[in-house]
Design an enzyme around this catalytic site. Structure first.
Site, PDB file in Angstrom:
ATOM      1  N   ASP A 199      -8.795  -4.582  -6.419  1.00 22.77           N
ATOM      2  CA  ASP A 199      -8.242  -3.701  -5.390  1.00 22.77           C
ATOM      3  C   ASP A 199      -8.417  -2.237  -5.781  1.00 22.77           C
ATOM      4  O   ASP A 199      -8.067  -1.811  -6.884  1.00 22.77           O
ATOM      5  CB  ASP A 199      -6.762  -4.036  -5.203  1.00 22.77           C
ATOM      6  CG  ASP A 199      -6.148  -3.319  -4.016  1.00 22.77           C
ATOM      7  OD1 ASP A 199      -6.797  -2.439  -3.434  1.00 22.77           O
ATOM      8  OD2 ASP A 199      -4.999  -3.638  -3.673  1.00 22.77           O
ATOM      9  N   SER A 228       0.836  -1.198   0.000  1.00 20.15           N
ATOM     10  CA  SER A 228       0.000   0.000   0.000  1.00 20.15           C
ATOM     11  C   SER A 228       0.877   1.257   0.000  1.00 20.15           C
ATOM     12  O   SER A 228       1.696   1.445  -0.904  1.00 20.15           O
ATOM     13  CB  SER A 228      -0.955  -0.038   1.200  1.00 20.15           C
ATOM     14  OG  SER A 228      -1.911   0.982   1.136  1.00 20.15           O
TER      15      SER A 228
END
Length: 677
Positions: free
Chosen positions: A499, A447
């Site tokens: 995602d 991330s």
């Protein structure tokens, strides 16, 4: 849509948002009225207790007030359910009904006070059941009044003041941008919006010490949010309805395609062999990226055994040969890293849990299995990290030997620069290579950590030509095209399914707004039907239905009318909505510089139907992709779950244990860039 205008201001709720709250209150009020009628009938003719006159008046008045409230709620629910999201005409009576309902709060307040007076001073000698019923009715009145006040605060819009319009106007009601009045009007409105967003951010971060860097970040983020939300008149329920429609639209498009065929590749296939090798390395390094999150992710991933495993180590005092600074006074973070990675104390060169805005935790360790000096950067885990994520404007990042414009995400770029200075200026990498000079440098993260790791790899590439970077679920708006192409030689980005984060960029969000506007404008169903169907579809599935995807010319003209007309959707001057035509329109210009995912992209998707039983095993497939496949945000229940590091680690472990038979190298991606191990 647009926001409801009552009491001289615009609110964060639309005229078709009153169906569900109105129906819920209507249900409560009808039961309440029936109970009051039963109580009155029971006592009719023999109010023989002390204060019987007050009780009689209270019950009669309650019946009348409740009947009026029930009638007003019936009217509100019925009228609010009419029309569509963009067709507010059938709901033009809503403001008058809201005024009527607001007036009825006055007698309800008076009767609540009267009931309180009777229950406290005049209920002696009365039937205990009667006293309890009156007390319950009085309590319900006060609770409803309290929830109404809270609801008003919740839907209050600080930007909802109805300000006078500029004097100079075009025939369609659009301010003349060349006029001084029009320019000053929009400048004032934008400045006010920026101040409001800054205030919201300060309130959200009230527990965080705020220095000059925080104030600068607040100002930058406030300007970003103002640009997103100032050019369209959406309320939250409009966004929810639009997202539900987009999800069904996407599922309908997927069903219309031919099912994907999984191509089997033998281990001797060069392309399949490279992909298998990269997957094995990615699965290995993902453990280190997940470990950087410390004990919160470890406990989350091991709910039953995690606390017991860490409890013995967290408070143990030890003399360490590594340097741990900030944020890990009990040692729980480091203990979880040891448990996740399987490394020993002596394998760590440097561990930092220091966390501020633009300064994120990381650690440096020796990975003897892969003979690598590993730098693992933590992802978003605190409010400070969120502020780093949201500092999304571009910052120059000149790199020697890279032709073309070089810029990157500002917040992530500064976080990577902070780690770069620690590694180089403080001699951490020199210390690591003095211990293991034959090892290669590998940088990883998930991330926010993946974005910082990718930028850090770009900064270190010239000094360490053999370095590798494995970025798991990196942010989509990260590097300029020149830097993204440059990073393909040493960065592997791993993305799971739908995602959200790898698809997050300012142009993609602008595109999502445009798609939301199109889909809600073409839907001929009321909003409450859309939301009910959307909830059912998310929970139980079903047929996506016939969701329109294109709007006709008449709709486009209607949507292009200015926001100042009160019944409109967008502001004409917005750079994001110069045109509601196709993306190729010559007048449609991007408001922000495009940023892309780093390196080569390894995309992992589920092999099989999109909906499956909760207990059925999951099979995955992997293929090489490219940044163009992530130019649009996909609405799905999996868009957040696919970003979780434990889910991604599980997918990688499943792929590597299944072998090469689920590997499907993309010929398009391979022809664009020939991957090398």
């Amino acid at each position: 849509m647009p926001g409801l205008v009552v009491f001289g201001r615009r609110w964060g709720i639309a005229s078709d948002d009153l169906v569900f709250p109105g129906a819920f209150e209507l249900f409560i009020r009808i039961i309440w009225w029936i109970g009051t009628m039963f109580l009155y009938t029971y006592h009719k003719g023999h109010f023989d207790c002390h204060g019987k006159g007050v009780l009689h008046i209270y019950l009669i008045g309650s019946l009348v007030v409740l009947a009026l409230i029930v009638l007003s709620l019936c009217a509100i629910v019925y009228v609010s359910a009419q029309g569509t999201i963009t067709n507010c005409g059938p709901r033009r009576a809503i403001p008058a009904l809201v005024y009527l309902r607001a007036l009825l709060y006055i007698p309800e307040l008076v009767w609540a006070c009267l009931g309180s007076f009777w229950a406290s001073d005049n209920s002696r000698g009365c039937d205990p059941a009667t006293v309890g019923a009156v007390i319950a009715a009085v309590a319900a009145s006060w609770i409803i009044l309290l929830f109404t006040a809270v609801g008003v605060l919740f839907v209050f819009d600080p930007l909802g003041n109805r300000r006078p319009q500029p004097a100079s106007m075009e025939p369609l009601g659009v301010p003349d941008k060349g006029s001084h009045e029009g320019t000053r009007f929009f400048s004032t409105a934008r400045s006010l919006a920026v101040k409001v967003w800054e205030g919201r951010l300060r309130l959200l971060c009230c527990c965080v010490p705020q220095d000059e860097s925080y104030r600068a970040a607040f100002s930058s983020i406030a300007q970003l949010f103002t640009g997103f939300f100032s050019d369209i008149d959406f309320v939250p329920s409009d966004i929810a309805a639009g997202l539900a429609l987009l999800h069904q639209e996407h599922d309908k498009m997927e069903l219309s395609r031919n099912p994907d065929v999984i191509v089997d590749h033998s281990p001797s296939s060069p392309t399949g062999d490279v992909l298998e090798t990269e997957l094995e390395k990615a699965a290995h390094y993902m453990k280190f990226a997940a470990a950087a999150y410390g004990w919160p992710l470890y406990i989350y991933s091991h709910l039953l055994t995690g606390p017991c495993r860490l409890s013995g180590d967290c408070c143990r005092s030890r003399t360490a040969e590594y340097d741990i600074i900030g944020g890990d006074h009990l040692g729980c973070h480091f203990s979880s890293i040891l448990q996740t990675t399987g490394l020993q104390y002596r394998d760590f060169i440097f561990v930092s849990f220091h966390n501020q805005i633009y300064e994120i935790p990381f650690y440096v360790a020796l990975d003897h299995k892969r003979e690598a000096i590993l730098v693992a950067v933590r992802g978003t885990l605190s409010l400070r990290d969120v502020l780093t994520d949201l500092s999304a404007e571009c910052e120059n990042l000149p790199i020697e030997g890279v032709a073309g414009a070089c810029y990157a995400h500002k917040g992530i770029c500064q976080a990577a620069t902070y780690i770069y200075k620690k590694l180089v200026n403080d001699g951490i990498l020199n210390q690591a290579f003095s211990v293991a000079p034959e090892y290669n440098l590998v940088i990883t993260g998930h991330s926010l950590g993946a974005g910082a790791a990718s930028v850090l790899a770009v900064l270190l590439r010239n000094s360490f030509p053999t370095l590798e970077c494995y970025a798991f679920s990196p942010p989509g708006g990260l590097l300029s095209k020149a830097l993204a192409d440059y990073s393909k030689d040493f960065v592997i980005s791993v993305v799971l399914g739908k995602d959200l984060v790898p698809r997050l960029s300012i142009p993609n969000i602008e595109d999502l707004k445009r798609r939301l506007l199109k889909v809600v404008s073409n839907c001929n169903k009321p909003k409450y039907c859309i939301l009910l169907r959307g909830c059912w579809y998310e929970l139980f599935g079903g047929d996506p239905g016939d969701v329109p995807t294109e709007m006709d010319d008449r709709r486009e003209v209607q949507l292009s009318r200015p926001l100042l007309g009160e019944a409109t959707l967008i502001i004409q001057h917005s750079s994001s909505y110069q045109s509601l035509a196709s993306d190729d329109s010559s007048v449609h210009t991007a408001a922000h510089l495009p940023l892309f995912l780093p390196g080569r992209i390894l995309h992992i998707t589920e092999a099989g139907p999109s909906r499956r039983s909760c207990f059925s095993p999951v099979r995955y497939r992997a293929e090489w992709s490219n940044e163009m496949a992530f130019r649009s945000i996909l609405i799905s229940p999996r868009m957040l779950a696919d970003h979780m590091p434990d889910i991604l680690l599980q997918a990688l472990d499943t792929l590597t244990s299944d072998g090469p038979y689920v590997l499907c190298p993309s010929s398009a991606a391979s022809s664009q860039h020939d991957p090398a191990p």
